[in-house]
Design an enzyme around this catalytic site. Structure first.
Site, mmCIF file in Angstrom:
data_model
loop_
_atom_site.group_PDB
_atom_site.id
_atom_site.type_symbol
_atom_site.label_atom_id
_atom_site.label_comp_id
_atom_site.label_asym_id
_atom_site.label_seq_id
_atom_site.Cartn_x
_atom_site.Cartn_y
_atom_site.Cartn_z
ATOM 1 N N SER A 167 -33.022 15.486 -8.242
ATOM 2 C CA SER A 167 -32.992 16.882 -8.677
ATOM 3 C C SER A 167 -34.391 17.450 -8.797
ATOM 4 O O SER A 167 -35.382 16.727 -8.733
ATOM 5 C CB SER A 167 -32.271 17.010 -10.025
ATOM 6 O OG SER A 167 -33.137 16.674 -11.089
ATOM 7 N N GLY A 168 -34.444 18.771 -9.030
ATOM 8 C CA GLY A 168 -35.696 19.450 -9.259
ATOM 9 C C GLY A 168 -36.055 19.567 -10.723
ATOM 10 O O GLY A 168 -36.930 20.353 -11.080
ATOM 11 N N ASP A 169 -35.384 18.783 -11.569
ATOM 12 C CA ASP A 169 -35.687 18.793 -13.000
ATOM 13 C C ASP A 169 -35.246 17.448 -13.566
ATOM 14 O O ASP A 169 -35.053 16.489 -12.820
ATOM 15 C CB ASP A 169 -34.981 19.966 -13.694
ATOM 16 C CG ASP A 169 -35.776 20.503 -14.880
ATOM 17 O OD1 ASP A 169 -35.940 19.738 -15.859
ATOM 18 O OD2 ASP A 169 -36.245 21.651 -14.842
ATOM 19 N N ASP A 170 -35.080 17.343 -14.890
ATOM 20 C CA ASP A 170 -34.720 16.067 -15.506
ATOM 21 C C ASP A 170 -33.417 15.519 -14.921
ATOM 22 O O ASP A 170 -32.456 16.261 -14.710
ATOM 23 C CB ASP A 170 -34.543 16.232 -17.017
ATOM 24 C CG ASP A 170 -35.826 16.649 -17.718
ATOM 25 O OD1 ASP A 170 -36.917 16.258 -17.264
ATOM 26 O OD2 ASP A 170 -35.728 17.362 -18.728
#
Length: 482
Positions: free
Chosen positions: A288-291
């Site tokens: 993903s582009g985050d956590d």
């Protein structure tokens, strides 16, 4: 991404089957290095921050002690099973099925107290806007079934902000509803034979990049005020915003999922339990582009007022990568409190951080009784980061005197290969992070001059390499890191 989806089975076999071999390797490395670098055990007595009901819930199954999914119970057999085609669904990837899904759920709601219902989504591509689930219900995606999120924003209606946030997370006012939504439900299953739910989030990411977003983006799946939830054995991809968001929920199991988004897709967190209790997240692969996983509990004064903590959460056997964020994050929205969390047996690579706890002035709340163990990291920039400085608030009514309390963080059996930076532990002036324990932590690949960065923290270490900062070298105690 198609090649990733086709290799899902291989990914899961790789991750779950060799876990014993991975742990043997991990502990062998720790043991060898521990013999070379083990200092005398440094121990600090401290009381854990008192929180209500803080005894840890035992999730373990009598049949599978390696799983916490027993909190859901047995997969229910629904008495009334129908297909989306029975309600006029067309799986050509072009025809809107919003009306078909809503008609199906409206009809199946009548069976909630009559043995429950199951809606099967057959092979095909089923374009749809948002729809609401019902209680005692199973959404089952057959092999080859793909639910596609509509790219018409009108099919993601605006709903009220969450009371623990006071506004949309990204914009003032309301927020777009999730693609699959539910409120006040019980006994809900979203599963299948590795079908796919694709949020087609590109248009939403572009609105964010171009700063033309009018309301906070919708999640792929959000369940609110609900209990006894199972999400399993599916591929979720391209969520506009956070992918799976159980909020104000209890007895939640997310298991055997593949969650994919482009690595530059903004805020596409994998799984975000929020002000929820008794949560099991296990055996998932996430890019993903985050956590990959983020545990939350409300935002500043709104979360403080609601006082709905996240508690009794287990995160285990998660693997994945995120170049901008962390394998597991706690916060930064943690104003309702977070306690009794176990994170274990993870593999994170090519990521900005391995484990991160995030908070700041104005958050209030507390983070306590956190156990993080058996984590393998490769090419992770900052393996361990406990930090202030989120510096975002819902409005100008936040209270700078609302200082979070961080106490009782136990981190053990960590191996990081090809690390870029030593751990960063940055507490808050006047409210330091206390009772930090680091045991059997080995960080390899750092430059010779790399050193831990520590401010306003205290605790102790045992068998840590490279040597930690002086803040964690407190002598003469008997209960910390023993």
């Amino acid at each position: 991404m198609e090649s990733e989806k086709s290799n899902y089975g291989a990914i899961m076999v790789y991750f779950t089957k060799p876990s014993w071999a991975f742990l043997v390797l991990l502990f062998t490395v720790i043991a060898i290095l521990g013999l070379q670098i083990s200092p005398k055990a440094i121990i600090l007595p401290f009381p854990l921050f008192p929180v209500p009901g803080s005894s840890e819930l035992n999730f373990e199954s009598d049949f599978d002690p390696g799983s916490c999914a027993a909190i859901f119970g047995e997969l229910p057999e629904r008495k009334h099973v129908m297909s989306l085609k029975d309600f006029g669904g067309v799986g050509d990837g072009k025809t809107s099925n919003t009306a078909a899904f809503r008609k199906a759920l409206d009809y199946m709601q009548r069976f909630s107290e009559k043995g429950g219902a199951q809606l099967n989504v057959p092979q095909g591509k089923w374009l749809t806007g948002s729809f609401n689930l019902t209680s005692n219900f199973t959404l089952f995606l057959e092999q080859g079934a793909v639910i596609l999120g509509s790219q018409d924003s009108e099919e993601w209606p605006i709903v009220e902000p969450l009371p623990s946030y006071g506004r949309g997370r990204e914009r003032l006012g309301g927020r777009h509803i999730s693609l699959i939504h539910g409120d006040g439900l019980t006994n809900v299953v979203i599963t299948g034979n590795n079908g796919t739910i694709d949020g087609q989030g590109q248009i939403w990411w572009e609105l964010w990049w171009n700063r033309t977003l009018n309301h906070t983006r919708g999640h792929l799946v959000e369940l609110m005020n609900s209990n006894n939830i199972l999400i399993s054995n599916l591929t979720f991809r391209n969520s506009p915003f956070w992918t799976i968001h159980p909020v104000y929920c209890s007895n939640v199991v997310v298991k055997g999922m593949t969650i994919l988004a482009p690595l530059n897709a903004p805020n596409t967190d994998g799984i975000d339990p929020d002000s929820s209790t008794n949560v099991c997240i296990e055996d998932c692969y996430i890019e993903s582009g985050d956590d990959l996983v983020a545990i939350k509990s409300g935002w500043d004064q709104y979360g403080i007022k609601m006082a709905r903590p996240s508690s009794n959460i287990k995160v285990r056997r998660i693997s994945g990568t995120t170049p901008t964020c962390s394998g597991v994050g706690i916060g930064s929205e943690m104003s309702g409190g977070i306690f009794n969390v176990t994170i274990e047996d993870m593999h994170v690579w090519n990521s900005a951080a391995g484990v991160r706890i995030k908070t700041d002035k104005g958050r209030g709340g507390y983070i306590a009784n956190i156990t993080i163990r058996n984590i393998m990291m490769e090419r992770v920039k900052i393996p361990i980061r406990l930090s202030r400085g989120s510096n975002d608030h819902p409005d100008d009514r936040w209270d700078p005197k609302a200082i979070p309390k961080i106490r009782g963080i136990f981190i053990s059996n960590i191996v990081s290969l090809n690390s870029t930076k030593a751990p960063v532990l940055a507490g808050i002036r006047g409210a330091s992070f206390e009772g930090l324990c680091f045991k059997n932590v080995t960080l390899l690949g750092l430059s010779p001059g790399a050193a831990w960065h520590c401010e306003f923290v205290s605790g102790c270490t045992n068998a840590v390499f490279p040597l930690p900062c002086p803040h964690l070298q407190i002598n003469g105690s008997s209960t910390c890191c023993s």
